[in-house]
Design a protein around this motif. Structure first.
Motif, PDB file in Angstrom:
ATOM      1  N   SER A 232       0.756  -1.243   0.366  1.00 30.85           N
ATOM      2  CA  SER A 232      -0.361  -0.192   0.204  1.00 30.85           C
ATOM      3  C   SER A 232       1.111   1.079  -0.221  1.00 30.85           C
ATOM      4  CB  SER A 232      -0.911   0.130   1.595  1.00 30.85           C
ATOM      5  OG  SER A 232      -1.707  -1.166   0.847  1.00 30.85           O
ATOM      6  N   GLY A 233       1.694   1.495   0.949  1.00 33.77           N
ATOM      7  CA  GLY A 233       1.932   2.771   1.159  1.00 33.77           C
ATOM      8  C   GLY A 233       3.738   2.164   0.498  1.00 33.77           C
ATOM      9  N   LEU A 234       4.315   1.934   0.615  1.00 32.83           N
ATOM     10  CA  LEU A 234       4.892   0.870  -0.512  1.00 32.83           C
ATOM     11  C   LEU A 234       5.761  -0.364  -1.155  1.00 32.83           C
ATOM     12  CD1 LEU A 234       9.030   1.397  -1.044  1.00 32.83           C
ATOM     13  CD2 LEU A 234       8.972   0.284   1.459  1.00 32.83           C
ATOM     14  N   PHE A 235       5.829  -0.152  -2.007  1.00 36.31           N
ATOM     15  CA  PHE A 235       5.889  -1.731  -3.118  1.00 36.31           C
ATOM     16  C   PHE A 235       7.720  -1.589  -3.934  1.00 36.31           C
ATOM     17  CE2 PHE A 235       5.567  -5.703  -5.202  1.00 36.31           C
ATOM     18  CZ  PHE A 235       5.589  -5.981  -4.326  1.00 36.31           C
ATOM     19  N   VAL A 236       8.806  -2.151  -3.436  1.00 41.68           N
ATOM     20  CA  VAL A 236       9.464  -2.748  -4.362  1.00 41.68           C
ATOM     21  C   VAL A 236       9.659  -4.321  -5.476  1.00 41.68           C
ATOM     22  CG1 VAL A 236      12.195  -2.499  -4.540  1.00 41.68           C
ATOM     23  CG2 VAL A 236      11.053  -1.088  -2.911  1.00 41.68           C
ATOM     24  N   ASP A 237      10.185  -4.210  -6.613  1.00 49.34           N
ATOM     25  CA  ASP A 237      10.195  -5.366  -7.128  1.00 49.34           C
ATOM     26  C   ASP A 237      11.150  -4.953  -7.804  1.00 49.34           C
ATOM     27  OD1 ASP A 237      10.729  -7.086  -8.963  1.00 49.34           O
ATOM     28  OD2 ASP A 237       8.481  -8.067  -8.829  1.00 49.34           O
ATOM     29  N   ASN A 238      12.934  -5.332  -7.473  1.00 45.90           N
ATOM     30  CA  ASN A 238      13.838  -5.319  -8.193  1.00 45.90           C
ATOM     31  C   ASN A 238      13.678  -6.188  -9.673  1.00 45.90           C
ATOM     32  OD1 ASN A 238      16.503  -3.949  -7.797  1.00 45.90           O
ATOM     33  ND2 ASN A 238      17.205  -5.865  -7.684  1.00 45.90           N
ATOM     34  N   GLU A 239      13.385  -6.325 -10.093  1.00 46.67           N
ATOM     35  CA  GLU A 239      12.974  -6.464 -12.298  1.00 46.67           C
ATOM     36  C   GLU A 239      12.401  -5.148 -12.149  1.00 46.67           C
ATOM     37  OE1 GLU A 239      11.853 -10.277 -12.373  1.00 46.67           O
ATOM     38  OE2 GLU A 239      13.898 -11.316 -11.325  1.00 46.67           O
ATOM     39  N   ILE A 240      11.375  -5.117 -11.221  1.00 47.60           N
ATOM     40  CA  ILE A 240      10.657  -3.953 -11.972  1.00 47.60           C
ATOM     41  C   ILE A 240      11.167  -2.695 -11.540  1.00 47.60           C
ATOM     42  CG2 ILE A 240       7.986  -3.329 -13.278  1.00 47.60           C
ATOM     43  CD1 ILE A 240       9.156  -5.890 -13.752  1.00 47.60           C
ATOM     44  N   GLY A 241      10.646  -2.234  -9.939  1.00 44.37           N
ATOM     45  CA  GLY A 241      10.464  -0.475  -9.995  1.00 44.37           C
ATOM     46  C   GLY A 241      10.286  -0.699  -8.647  1.00 44.37           C
ATOM     47  N   GLY A 242      10.038   0.537  -8.396  1.00 42.47           N
ATOM     48  CA  GLY A 242       9.572   0.662  -7.147  1.00 42.47           C
ATOM     49  C   GLY A 242       8.673   1.863  -7.069  1.00 42.47           C
ATOM     50  N   CYS A 243       7.288   2.149  -6.146  1.00 45.69           N
ATOM     51  CA  CYS A 243       6.422   2.838  -6.043  1.00 45.69           C
ATOM     52  C   CYS A 243       6.253   2.765  -4.212  1.00 45.69           C
ATOM     53  CB  CYS A 243       5.322   2.684  -6.128  1.00 45.69           C
ATOM     54  SG  CYS A 243       3.480   4.169  -5.936  1.00 45.69           S
ATOM     55  N   VAL A 244       5.932   4.831  -4.312  1.00 47.15           N
ATOM     56  CA  VAL A 244       5.191   5.078  -2.222  1.00 47.15           C
ATOM     57  C   VAL A 244       4.602   6.232  -2.885  1.00 47.15           C
ATOM     58  CG1 VAL A 244       7.626   4.999  -1.534  1.00 47.15           C
ATOM     59  CG2 VAL A 244       7.469   6.771  -2.561  1.00 47.15           C
ATOM     60  N   ALA A 245       4.106   5.872  -1.092  1.00 46.78           N
ATOM     61  CA  ALA A 245       2.264   6.724  -1.550  1.00 46.78           C
ATOM     62  C   ALA A 245       2.671   7.945  -0.456  1.00 46.78           C
ATOM     63  CB  ALA A 245       1.004   5.989  -1.480  1.00 46.78           C
ATOM     64  N   THR A 246       1.486   9.122  -0.182  1.00 42.01           N
ATOM     65  CA  THR A 246       1.247   9.488   0.583  1.00 42.01           C
ATOM     66  C   THR A 246       0.314   9.917  -0.098  1.00 42.01           C
ATOM     67  OG1 THR A 246       2.282  11.368   1.702  1.00 42.01           O
ATOM     68  CG2 THR A 246       2.211  11.193  -1.176  1.00 42.01           C
ATOM     69  N   GLY A 247      -0.699  10.489   1.426  1.00 45.47           N
ATOM     70  CA  GLY A 247      -1.851  11.248   1.589  1.00 45.47           C
ATOM     71  C   GLY A 247      -3.006  10.663   2.231  1.00 45.47           C
ATOM     72  N   LEU A 248      -4.344  10.370   2.231  1.00 48.13           N
ATOM     73  CA  LEU A 248      -4.692   9.736   3.044  1.00 48.13           C
ATOM     74  C   LEU A 248      -5.250   8.573   2.486  1.00 48.13           C
ATOM     75  CD1 LEU A 248      -7.531  10.546   4.517  1.00 48.13           C
ATOM     76  CD2 LEU A 248      -9.017  10.351   2.936  1.00 48.13           C
ATOM     77  N   GLY A 249      -3.942   8.419   4.107  1.00 40.98           N
ATOM     78  CA  GLY A 249      -3.927   6.345   3.935  1.00 40.98           C
ATOM     79  C   GLY A 249      -4.876   5.406   3.769  1.00 40.98           C
ATOM     80  N   GLU A 250      -6.159   5.506   4.115  1.00 41.25           N
ATOM     81  CA  GLU A 250      -7.369   4.634   4.076  1.00 41.25           C
ATOM     82  C   GLU A 250      -7.443   4.471   2.176  1.00 41.25           C
ATOM     83  OE1 GLU A 250      -7.665   6.165   8.190  1.00 41.25           O
ATOM     84  OE2 GLU A 250      -7.418   6.560   6.014  1.00 41.25           O
ATOM     85  N   GLU A 251      -7.467   5.313   2.141  1.00 43.75           N
ATOM     86  CA  GLU A 251      -7.819   5.131   0.408  1.00 43.75           C
ATOM     87  C   GLU A 251      -6.499   4.257  -0.721  1.00 43.75           C
ATOM     88  OE1 GLU A 251     -10.767   6.350  -1.408  1.00 43.75           O
ATOM     89  OE2 GLU A 251     -11.590   7.192   0.716  1.00 43.75           O
ATOM     90  N   VAL A 252      -5.395   4.945   0.274  1.00 44.08           N
ATOM     91  CA  VAL A 252      -4.317   3.848  -0.946  1.00 44.08           C
ATOM     92  C   VAL A 252      -4.903   2.341  -0.881  1.00 44.08           C
ATOM     93  CG1 VAL A 252      -2.224   3.510  -1.228  1.00 44.08           C
ATOM     94  CG2 VAL A 252      -2.960   5.910  -0.426  1.00 44.08           C
ATOM     95  N   VAL A 253      -4.775   2.010   0.624  1.00 44.33           N
ATOM     96  CA  VAL A 253      -4.660   0.933   1.369  1.00 44.33           C
ATOM     97  C   VAL A 253      -6.277   0.411   0.661  1.00 44.33           C
ATOM     98  CG1 VAL A 253      -5.800  -0.796   2.924  1.00 44.33           C
ATOM     99  CG2 VAL A 253      -3.903   0.958   3.584  1.00 44.33           C
ATOM    100  N   LYS A 254      -6.607   0.799   0.205  1.00 44.27           N
ATOM    101  CA  LYS A 254      -8.712   0.029  -0.660  1.00 44.27           C
ATOM    102  C   LYS A 254      -8.298  -0.119  -1.971  1.00 44.27           C
ATOM    103  CE  LYS A 254     -11.615   3.058   2.006  1.00 44.27           C
ATOM    104  NZ  LYS A 254     -12.255   4.524   1.715  1.00 44.27           N
ATOM    105  N   THR A 255      -7.097   0.259  -2.728  1.00 45.12           N
ATOM    106  CA  THR A 255      -6.429  -0.328  -3.928  1.00 45.12           C
ATOM    107  C   THR A 255      -4.743  -0.946  -4.001  1.00 45.12           C
ATOM    108  OG1 THR A 255      -5.782   1.681  -4.835  1.00 45.12           O
ATOM    109  CG2 THR A 255      -8.045   1.659  -4.971  1.00 45.12           C
ATOM    110  N   VAL A 256      -4.719  -1.139  -2.815  1.00 40.14           N
ATOM    111  CA  VAL A 256      -3.373  -1.178  -2.447  1.00 40.14           C
ATOM    112  C   VAL A 256      -2.413  -0.667  -3.951  1.00 40.14           C
ATOM    113  CG1 VAL A 256      -2.279  -3.648  -2.271  1.00 40.14           C
ATOM    114  CG2 VAL A 256      -4.555  -3.574  -2.397  1.00 40.14           C
ATOM    115  N   GLY A 257      -2.537   0.295  -3.603  1.00 41.26           N
ATOM    116  CA  GLY A 257      -2.107   1.555  -4.356  1.00 41.26           C
ATOM    117  C   GLY A 257      -0.494   1.265  -4.706  1.00 41.26           C
TER     118      GLY A 257
END
Length: 336
Positions: A232-257
């Motif tokens: 949700s807040g963070l995900f890394v796959d070393n073969e592909i890339g990574g992402c981090v989120a900010t803002g209203l966490g409840e909405e990020v969790v709902k989509t496993v952003g």
């Protein structure tokens, strides 16, 4: 040789010569293509190392880049970059000096993830400034991914972290002022500037990421957002890339952003396209009240390309690459 047999043999020979010539040409084309791709790969590598982080945090990205330029790896870089903001008492969104929950308790959430997919997390951690480092200890020194509350605090103390009061005078005064009305409504880009999320690619091309936060100001005691939740807040796959989120966490969790963004990159989307689609998943949900909250994503892929996108204007990221440490305003969805 009979005429018919001669024509057949000659035809086959001609086809063979043509096919052979074609194969030679294909080999030449493939070789040239491989050379060009290798040159592109080398050119991309010249742009490494790279650090990106949510919001305007130039000192944090500078610290992370200092680690990388000294030969450190991406994991060391994101930890040290986040630690700098955790210790910054003027930053009321992370670490010491973070704004408390409605009961006056400063509670921290953090996570970290390395190039192998290993990860660690702490939630509802109190009285320990460097939540991101505790998360790393969870990852490296336990068989678990997440520790919470008093258990996380006692684990941190057992690892040598010193407990201290995280509620500074400035944050206490802000809380006491809030208590006069005691109403809670997220304020876009102010109260929701609740996270530092950081991604780094080191000179070897390996990716790591971290998030740390004191969460939404004046939240209900015990609330946990997206920041410490892997995927949700963070995900890394070393073969592909990574992402981090900010803002209203409840909405990020709902989509496993953050996981969604990385998976979209796996499917061939650029970091920018992936961030835009992930925001689209939020705003197009039935009964979405997206005009009342903010969510922003930043992402990098294995080639060092970056992307950022948010629901509303004024979300930004900080990028340190090619000796340039700069704040970049994000594009956004709601232009009405």
């Amino acid at each position: 040789m009979k005429r018919r047999k001669f024509i057949k043999t000659a035809s086959l020979t001609s086809v063979g010569l043509t096919l052979g010539s074609t194969l030679v040409n294909c080999d030449e084309i493939n070789t040239k293509t491989a050379v060009l791709q290798n040159k592109e790969a080398i050119a991309n590598l010249k742009a490494l190392p790279l650090v990106v982080a949510t919001w305007h945090v130039k000192e944090a990205t500078a610290k992370a880049m200092e680690v990388l330029q000294a030969g450190g790896n991406a994991l060391d870089a994101v930890e040290q970059g986040c630690r700098l903001e955790e210790a910054n008492e003027k930053n009321q969104t992370v670490g010491k000096g973070g704004l408390p929950d409605r009961d006056g308790n400063v509670t921290l959430d953090a996570c970290i993830m390395d190039k192998h997919g290993n990860c660690g997390s702490v939630v509802y951690l109190q009285n320990i400034t460097h939540a991101v480092s505790v998360a790393r200890k969870v990852m490296e020194d336990t068989p678990h991914v997440m520790l919470a509350g008093e258990g996380a605090k006692q684990f941190a103390i057992s690892k040598g972290f010193q407990p201290e009061d995280l509620l500074t005078e400035a944050s206490k005064k802000a809380w006491e002022k809030w208590k006069i009305e005691a109403k809670y409504k997220p304020i876009i880009n102010i109260e929701n500037h609740d996270t530092i999320g950081m991604l780094a690619i080191d000179k070897n091309g390996d990716i790591a990421g971290a998030c740390t936060s004191s969460g939404l100001a004046y939240k209900i005691g015990g609330r946990v957002g997206d920041s410490p939740i892997i995927g949700s807040g963070l995900f890394v796959d070393n073969e592909i890339g990574g992402c981090v989120a900010t803002g209203l966490g409840e909405e990020v969790v709902k989509t496993v952003g953050s996981f969604l963004v990385v998976e979209l990159m796996r499917q061939g989307k650029t970091p920018q396209q992936a961030c835009e689609e992930a925001i689209g998943r939020i705003v197009t949900k039935p009964n979405s009240n997206y005009k009342n909250f903010q969510v922003g994503y930043i992402a990098v892929n294995k080639q060092g390309e970056i992307g950022s996108y948010s629901i509303h204007q004024w979300f930004s990221m900080t990028k340190f690459q090619d000796e340039k440490n700069e704040q970049i305003q994000s594009d956004y969805y709601n232009k009405t």
